[in-house]
Enzyme design. Structure first.
Site, PDB file in Angstrom:
ATOM      1  CG  ASN A  43      -1.386 -30.143   9.385  1.00 26.98           C
ATOM      2  OD1 ASN A  43      -2.295 -29.307   9.510  1.00 26.98           O
ATOM      3  ND2 ASN A  43      -0.345 -29.959   8.591  1.00 26.98           N
ATOM      4  N   PRO A  44      -4.987 -30.785  10.416  1.00 28.61           N
ATOM      5  CG  PRO A  44      -6.385 -29.215  11.439  1.00 28.61           C
ATOM      6  CD  PRO A  44      -5.066 -29.940  11.600  1.00 28.61           C
ATOM      7  CB  THR A  78      -1.239 -28.792  14.231  1.00 29.97           C
ATOM      8  OG1 THR A  78      -1.708 -29.186  12.944  1.00 29.97           O
ATOM      9  CG2 THR A  78      -0.352 -29.893  14.783  1.00 29.97           C
ATOM     10  CB  SER A 134       0.825 -34.509   9.483  1.00 27.23           C
ATOM     11  OG  SER A 134       2.055 -35.129   9.851  1.00 27.23           O
ATOM     12  CG  ASP A 148       7.431 -35.983   4.691  1.00 20.87           C
ATOM     13  OD1 ASP A 148       7.300 -37.040   5.342  1.00 20.87           O
ATOM     14  OD2 ASP A 148       7.538 -35.964   3.453  1.00 20.87           O
ATOM     15  CD  GLU A 196       5.525 -27.423  12.666  1.00 20.80           C
ATOM     16  OE1 GLU A 196       4.961 -27.371  13.777  1.00 20.80           O
ATOM     17  OE2 GLU A 196       5.054 -26.899  11.642  1.00 20.80           O
ATOM     18  N   GLY A 212       3.048 -34.261   0.955  1.00 21.49           N
ATOM     19  CA  GLY A 212       4.378 -34.851   0.870  1.00 21.49           C
ATOM     20  C   GLY A 212       4.520 -35.880   1.984  1.00 21.49           C
ATOM     21  CG  ASP A 257       9.619 -29.114  -4.275  1.00 19.13           C
ATOM     22  OD1 ASP A 257       8.970 -29.659  -5.182  1.00 19.13           O
ATOM     23  OD2 ASP A 257      10.419 -29.726  -3.543  1.00 19.13           O
ATOM     24  NE  ARG A 265       0.898 -27.228  -6.020  1.00 21.83           N
ATOM     25  CZ  ARG A 265       1.838 -27.051  -5.086  1.00 21.83           C
ATOM     26  NH1 ARG A 265       2.749 -26.140  -5.250  1.00 21.83           N
ATOM     27  NH2 ARG A 265       1.857 -27.788  -4.010  1.00 21.83           N
TER      28      ARG A 265
HETATM   29  P1  ADP Z   1       1.675 -31.221   3.518  1.00 21.52           P
HETATM   30  O1  ADP Z   1       2.358 -32.524   3.210  1.00 21.52           O
HETATM   31  O2  ADP Z   1       0.402 -31.082   2.777  1.00 21.52           O
HETATM   32  O3  ADP Z   1       2.603 -30.062   3.363  1.00 21.52           O
HETATM   33  P2  ADP Z   1       2.072 -31.186   6.405  1.00 21.52           P
HETATM   34  O4  ADP Z   1       1.363 -32.018   7.418  1.00 21.52           O
HETATM   35  O5  ADP Z   1       3.481 -31.491   6.124  1.00 21.52           O
HETATM   36  O6  ADP Z   1       1.232 -31.266   5.053  1.00 21.52           O
HETATM   37  O7  ADP Z   1       1.921 -29.681   6.905  1.00 21.52           O
HETATM   38  C1  ADP Z   1       2.154 -28.554   6.155  1.00 21.52           C
HETATM   39  C2  ADP Z   1       2.258 -27.343   7.047  1.00 21.52           C
HETATM   40  O8  ADP Z   1       1.024 -27.073   7.714  1.00 21.52           O
HETATM   41  C3  ADP Z   1       3.274 -27.450   8.168  1.00 21.52           C
HETATM   42  O9  ADP Z   1       4.318 -26.549   7.931  1.00 21.52           O
HETATM   43  C4  ADP Z   1       2.510 -27.067   9.431  1.00 21.52           C
HETATM   44  O10 ADP Z   1       3.241 -26.213  10.266  1.00 21.52           O
HETATM   45  C5  ADP Z   1       1.318 -26.355   8.896  1.00 21.52           C
HETATM   46  N1  ADP Z   1       0.122 -26.397   9.785  1.00 21.52           N
HETATM   47  C6  ADP Z   1      -0.140 -27.248  10.784  1.00 21.52           C
HETATM   48  N2  ADP Z   1      -1.389 -27.012  11.300  1.00 21.52           N
HETATM   49  C7  ADP Z   1      -1.889 -25.978  10.604  1.00 21.52           C
HETATM   50  C8  ADP Z   1      -3.124 -25.257  10.663  1.00 21.52           C
HETATM   51  N3  ADP Z   1      -4.084 -25.563  11.537  1.00 21.52           N
HETATM   52  N4  ADP Z   1      -3.295 -24.249   9.768  1.00 21.52           N
HETATM   53  C9  ADP Z   1      -2.333 -23.923   8.879  1.00 21.52           C
HETATM   54  N5  ADP Z   1      -1.157 -24.555   8.777  1.00 21.52           N
HETATM   55  C10 ADP Z   1      -0.931 -25.573   9.622  1.00 21.52           C
END
Ligand code: ADP
Ligand code: MG
Length: 482
Positions: free
Chosen positions: A116-117, A148, A173, A175, A180, A207, A266, A279
């Site tokens: 997850n970028p 993703t 990524s 959580d 998902e 997280g 949160d 924050r």
């Molecule tokens: P964090 O711990 O920072 O919240 P996560 O990996 O849990 O990171 O992802 C946060 C959210 O990002 C998820 O709900 C996911 O669906 C969403 N996500 C995944 N890929 C992308 C993307 N390319 N652009 C925007 N949101 C995305």
């Protein structure tokens, strides 16, 4: 005694030094000479390769003396051991025996990796290239990489996946992606086999509660390299999956559900994203000074040993016994939740107002917050952390102890384990035109009137109607360091 007889014992060069080298049936490589040492194939070795007349063993070993920042947690480093057996025949034997040894460990050979970028500091791709990919290459693990592209993309990928193509799915990524993936697998027609696909998690979000819970259980630092090595070694553990149900709508949760101050902090602290990491601390103080109490009711089926908590259920009997039939739905092809039924007299209840209602499946909620120190991955229960009322100062003290789980000893905190849970969320006690937020695994499940972004976003569930949760013991499988 077959066990103590080495598979191989010979004189060879180890890193250029003449040594006596053995490989035992239990997969232990030991050498004695000018320098001595040993490696466990399971616990230290990534892979090996023949290079001319030598054998390069690629290892990932524990750093001696703990880590530089004073932590006791285990950190590892790459190390190669070069073995030069006495003959070509012997080299062939070493390769063959090591292969057998590694094959017997049932390590994954082909992985689907989801990066997850967008997660955390937007560095998941860099973490993958710098820390994950080199270890996978050293272990000869093949993989398909997918980034993703949007929210729920990982769920779509898991849903459409031909599970026979991979030995595991690895999420680089926070959580959010693992949640998902679980939801995508459980909506497949072949969910009974799909949900057994091992899932790995490499911490790269803001997280990282699941990765922290896994690594902390064996006192390893929550870093990408340790998490990657856990995937490579291929050890697995079962994970409870909770079904969250409101009428016909389902969500599958593996981390937590919160309502009250924790969800408010949160989700509403998003407004202060410009503050960066501060924050949450800032907004926690705001919420504790301007404390909200929520009307409502929570009911639960306590785990054995927790029956004294709550009050017996009386008028609710009818609605709670009706829950037993909710596992049935017209969407027969997907997973519907565990087929459990509870007698009305098993239920216990607390009436509000509440400051905080929090359920947790694993100990850590993030790398720095441990809401449920007694939570187990696959005990079939959720840990319930409940704050009904508390003086503000005591609440500040309690919240400060979240970092090591000390809050559960506070007289204002109720901490118990439940098999099933029923939430009837109400309005704020002093602002009855305003509701609250229900957060599940980092997603807003429902938001009441007057809350952050109310009406702007389509949430999965409505705020007000009851939400029912049950747990399916050990339904999912995780790659785990032990
Ligand atoms: P964090 O711990 O920072 O919240 P996560 O990996 O849990 O990171 O992802 C946060 C959210 O990002 C998820 O709900 C996911 O669906 C969403 N996500 C995944 N890929 C992308 C993307 N390319 N652009 C925007 N949101 C995305
Ligand atoms: Mg559990």
């Amino acid at each position: 005694m077959a066990d103590s007889t080495p598979l191989i014992a010979e004189e060879a060069l180890v890193d250029g030094n003449p040594s006596t080298v053995t490989l035992s049936a239990s997969g232990r490589i030991e050498w004695r000479g000018k320098s001595s040492g040993c490696l466990s194939v399971d616990a230290d070795v990534l892979g090996y390769a023949a290079e001319g007349s030598a054998l390069r063993i690629r290892a990932f070993v524990k750093k001696s003396g703990g880590c530089c920042c004073g932590h006791k947690e285990v950190v590892r480093e790459r190390r190669d051991v070069v073995l030069e057996p006495s003959s070509e025949e012997s080299l062939g034997l070493w390769c063959e025996r090591l292969r057998q040894c590694i094959d017997s460990l049932a390590r994954p050979q082909n992985l689907l990796i989801l990066v997850n970028p967008y997660g955390g500091k937007k560095s998941a791709s860099k973490i993958f290239q710098k820390e994950v990919a080199p270890l996978l290459a050293a272990a000869d693990v093949k993989y398909t990489l997918e980034e993703t592209q949007y929210r729920f993309h990982a769920k779509e990928i898991a849903h459409a996946l031909d599970i026979s193509k991979y030995d595991g799915i690895v999420c680089v990524s926070g959580d959010g992606i693992i949640v998902e993936v679980i939801n995508g697998l459980l909506e497949k027609e072949d969910w009974p086999t799909a949900i057994k696909m091992p899932i790995g998690i490499i911490p790269a979000g803001s997280g990282n509660g699941m990765a922290k819970s896994l690594l902390d259980s064996v006192e390893e630092a929550c870093v990408a390299s340790n998490a990657t090595f856990a995937v490579i070694r291929g050890h697995k553990r079962a994970l409870d999956v909770a079904t969250v149900l409101q009428e016909e709508t389902r969500f599958f949760s593996v981390l937590m559900l919160s309502w009250g101050i924790v969800a408010d902090i949160d989700i509403e602290s998003e407004k202060y994203r410009w503050m960066g990491g501060a924050r949450i601390d800032f907004y926690s103080i705001v919420r504790m000074i301007d404390l909200r109490h929520y009307n409502g009711r929570v009911s639960f089926v306590p785990a054995p040993g927790y029956e004294v908590y709550g009050n017996p259920v009386s008028e609710q009997e009818e609605s709670l016994s009706r829950l037993n039939s909710l596992s049935k739905s017209e969407k027969q092809c997907a997973y519907l939740g565990p087929m459990c039924s509870f007698e009305p007299q098993e239920w216990r209840t607390y009436d509000g107002p509440f400051i905080s209602v929090w359920l947790h499946n694993v100990p850590w909620g993030s790398e720095t917050v441990m809401p449920a120190p007694d939570a187990k991955f696959s005990d079939g229960y959720l840990d319930l952390i409940l704050v009904r009322d508390s003086p503000k100062l005591a609440l500040i003290e309690t919240m400060a102890k979240l970092s090591d789980g000390g809050h559960v000893k506070s007289p204002h905190v109720l901490y118990l384990k439940v098999k099933a849970f029923y939430l009837e969320p109400g309005q704020r006690a002093n602002e009855t035109d305003k509701g609250g937020i229900i957060d599940c695994d980092g997603e807003v499940l429902a938001r009441g009137q007057g809350t952050y972004k109310f009406g702007q976003q389509q949430d999965l569930m409505a705020y007000g109607p009851p939400i029912y949760m049950t747990v399916d013991k050990g339904l999912a499988t995780l790659f785990s360091p032990k």
